[in-house]
Scaffold this motif. Structure first.
Motif, mmCIF file in Angstrom:
data_model
loop_
_atom_site.group_PDB
_atom_site.id
_atom_site.type_symbol
_atom_site.label_atom_id
_atom_site.label_comp_id
_atom_site.label_asym_id
_atom_site.label_seq_id
_atom_site.Cartn_x
_atom_site.Cartn_y
_atom_site.Cartn_z
ATOM 1 N N ASP A 74 0.828 -1.208 0.000
ATOM 2 C CA ASP A 74 0.000 0.000 0.000
ATOM 3 C C ASP A 74 0.862 1.258 0.000
ATOM 4 O O ASP A 74 0.600 2.216 -0.723
ATOM 5 N N VAL A 106 -3.344 6.962 5.297
ATOM 6 C CA VAL A 106 -2.652 5.675 5.245
ATOM 7 C C VAL A 106 -1.511 5.667 6.267
ATOM 8 O O VAL A 106 -1.300 4.686 6.981
ATOM 9 N N SER A 122 -8.282 3.848 3.647
ATOM 10 C CA SER A 122 -7.677 5.015 3.016
ATOM 11 C C SER A 122 -6.988 4.660 1.710
ATOM 12 O O SER A 122 -6.984 5.442 0.755
ATOM 13 N N THR A 123 -6.388 3.459 1.659
ATOM 14 C CA THR A 123 -5.787 3.007 0.404
ATOM 15 C C THR A 123 -6.841 2.887 -0.679
ATOM 16 O O THR A 123 -6.649 3.343 -1.823
ATOM 17 N N TRP A 126 -5.755 2.155 7.481
ATOM 18 C CA TRP A 126 -4.898 2.303 6.303
ATOM 19 C C TRP A 126 -5.492 1.599 5.079
ATOM 20 O O TRP A 126 -5.306 2.071 3.951
ATOM 21 N N ARG A 150 -3.175 9.709 1.400
ATOM 22 C CA ARG A 150 -1.897 9.110 1.767
ATOM 23 C C ARG A 150 -1.532 9.429 3.221
ATOM 24 O O ARG A 150 -0.910 8.632 3.923
#
Length: 408
Positions: free
Chosen positions: A23, A107, A87-88, A84, A104
C-alpha cells in the motif's frame, strides 16, 4: 506460546508488513503514470512519498508505540489496519495532488500502528540470539511489498488503470481486520535475557521513559541518528522506477517488472543474509551486531554509488543493482533489533516508536523529497549519488554507537 507459535506470530506480522508496504509503495510504483495523468512533478512525487506520508506516520509511531507498551497490541494493529486499508481504497478516487495527499496521510496514520508494536511483540517471543533474524524476516516485508506493488502496477495499469491498484489492495486489507483482532498478545519480558513473564505497564510519561532510556544507554542517540541518515539514503531509492524510465531509457512496464524482480530477490536475500550474519556476530561479541552492520554497509554503499553512475548497458549494472538493493532493504531489521536490545524493559515499544518517528520524519521525509527536488534541477542521478554520501555518514554514527554501547 510455543516455539511453533512464535514462528506463526512472525509469519502473521511479516504478512501484515508486506501488505503495508504494498500500500505504501504504490505511489512510488505508479509515479510515472501519476505524473502523466495528474500533472505531477518529481518534487510532488517526493512530497507524497516523503513528508505527506511520514509526518503523520512518524508521529504516530511514537504515540502508538507508547500505547503498545500499555495496551493489547493485536487490537492496536487491527484498528490501524482498518484505517490504512480504507484510506488506500479511497486513494483510488483522487483527482489531484491535494486529494492524493489527504488519503496518503491517512494511510500513514493507520500504518503507524504496526512497526513499534510488531517489533515489541517479536522481542517478547524471540531470544536475543534470534532477534536479528526475526526482525529481518519481518522487515523482508519491505522488498516483498515493494516488489508486489511494482508487479501489481505493471500488470493492472495497462488493463484496468492505476485506480484499480488502490481499490484492490484496500479491499484485501479490510478483509484481514477481524483475523488480526483475534491474534494472541505474547506476555511481555521483564528483562532482555529473562524468560517471558507478565510485566506491569511502565510508569511516567512518554518523555520521562525516553529520558531514562537515553540516560541509561548513551549509544541509543548515535544509533538513532545513524538510522535517520541511512533511512535518507534508502528513501531516496524510491525514485528508482522514475530514474530507470527517464534517465536510463527503460520502458515503464519493463522498468516496473525488472525492479519488482530485483527488489524481491535481492531484498529478500539481503534481509535474511544480513539478519543471519549480524546474529552470528552478536553471538561472538556483545558489539558484534552493529559492527557487522558497519562492515557490510561500507561495501554495499560503495557498490550503490557505482550502480547510480553506471550506464544501463554496462555488464556490471545488474550486479551492482542487486548488491545495492540487498543493502537498501536489508539493514532495517538488525538496527531495530539493536535498538530493542538497548532499550530498558517496559519501554521498548516507546523507544522503537521514537526511533521510527525520527527516522521517518527526518530520513524518509527529506530523502525522497530532496532527491526528487534535486532531480527536477540537476537530474536524479545527482540526487541519488548524494544520498549515498548521506548514508555513509549514517554508517559512521552506527559505528560510534557500537563503540559506546554498554556491555551487559
Amino acid at each position: 506460546m510455543t516455539e511453533r507459535g512464535a514462528w506463526r506470530l512472525l509469519a502473521a506480522l511479516a504478512a501484515l508488513n508486506v501488505l503495508g508496504y504494498v500500500d505504501r509503495q504504490l505511489v512510488a510504483a505508479l509515479a510515472p503514470v501519476l505524473m502523466a495523468e495528474l500533472g505531477l512533478s518529481r518534487g510532488d512525487i517526493g512530497l507524497l512519498i516523503g513528508p505527506v506520508f511520514v509526518v503523520v506516520f512518524g508521529i504516530g509511531t511514537l504515540v502508538l508505540g507508547a500505547a503498545a507498551d500499555r495496551g493489547r497490541r493485536p487490537r492496536i494493529i487491527a484498528g490501524g489496519l482498518a484505517v490504512w486499508s480504507a484510506s488506500t481504497a479511497l486513494t483510488g478516487t483522487a483527482s489531484s495532488f491535494a486529494t492524493l495527499a489527504f488519503w496518503r496521510a491517512l494511510v500513514g496514520v493507520g500504518e503507524a500502528t504496526l512497526p513499534p508494536t510488531a517489533i515489541s511483540m517479536l522481542g517478547d517471543r524471540f531470544p536475543p540470539s534470534r532477534l536479528g533474524f526475526a526482525s529481518s524476516v519481518y522487515y523482508a516485508g519491505i522488498p516483498v511489498g515493494f516488489a508486489c506493488s511494482l508487479a501489481v502496477a505493471g500488470w493492472l495499469v495497462p488493463r484496468l488503470g492505476w485506480r484499480s491498484c488502490f481499490y484492490l489492495l484496500g479491499v484485501l486489507g479490510l478483509g484481514a481486520v477481524a483475523l488480526v483482532w483475534r491474534m494472541a498478545d505474547p506476555p511481555r519480558r521483564s528483562s532482555r535475557a529473562g524468560a517471558a513473564q507478565e510485566e506491569p505497564a511502565p510508569g511516567g510519561t512518554t518523555a520521562s521513559r525516553l529520558g531514562r532510556a537515553f540516560a541509561g544507554e548513551p549509544a541509543l542517540a548515535f544509533l538513532i541518528c545513524g538510522a535517520i541518515l541511512l533511512t535518507y539514503a534508502s528513501a531516496s531509492s524510491q525514485h528508482l522506477v522514475t530514474w530507470l524510465v527517464q534517465e536510463r531509457g527503460f520502458a515503464y512496464s519493463r522498468a516496473a517488472y525488472l525492479a519488482a524482480a530485483v527488489v524481491l530477490g535481492a531484498g529478500l536475500a539481503g534481509n535474511l543474509a544480513i539478519g543471519v550474519l549480524t546474529d552470528a556476530a552478536q553471538r561472538r561479541h556483545a558489539r558484534g551486531r552493529l559492527g557487522a552492520v558497519v562492515g557490510l554497509g561500507a561495501l554495499s554503499l560503495a557498490t550503490t554509488a557505482a550502480f547510480y553512475l553506471l550506464p544501463a548497458s554496462s555488464p556490471f549494472f545488474l550486479a551492482a543493482w542487486l548488491v545495492a538493493q540487498a543493502w537498501t532493504l536489508g539493514w532495517f531489521g538488525p538496527v531495530l533489533a539493536a535498538m530493542h536490545e538497548m532499550a530498558p524493559a517496559g519501554s521498548r515499544a516507546t523507544v522503537i516508536g521514537f526511533g521510527l518517528m525520527a527516522a521517518n520524519l527526518v530520513g524518509v521525509g527529506t530523502g525522497s523529497w530532496i532527491t526528487g527536488a534535486v532531480g527536477d534541477r540537476a537530474g536524479l542521478t545527482t540526487g541519488l549519488v548524494a544520498s549515498v554520501a548521506v548514508g555513509a555518514v549514517g554508517l559512521v554514527l552506527v559505528g560510534l554507537a557500537a563503540l559506546r554501547q554498554r556491555l551487559r
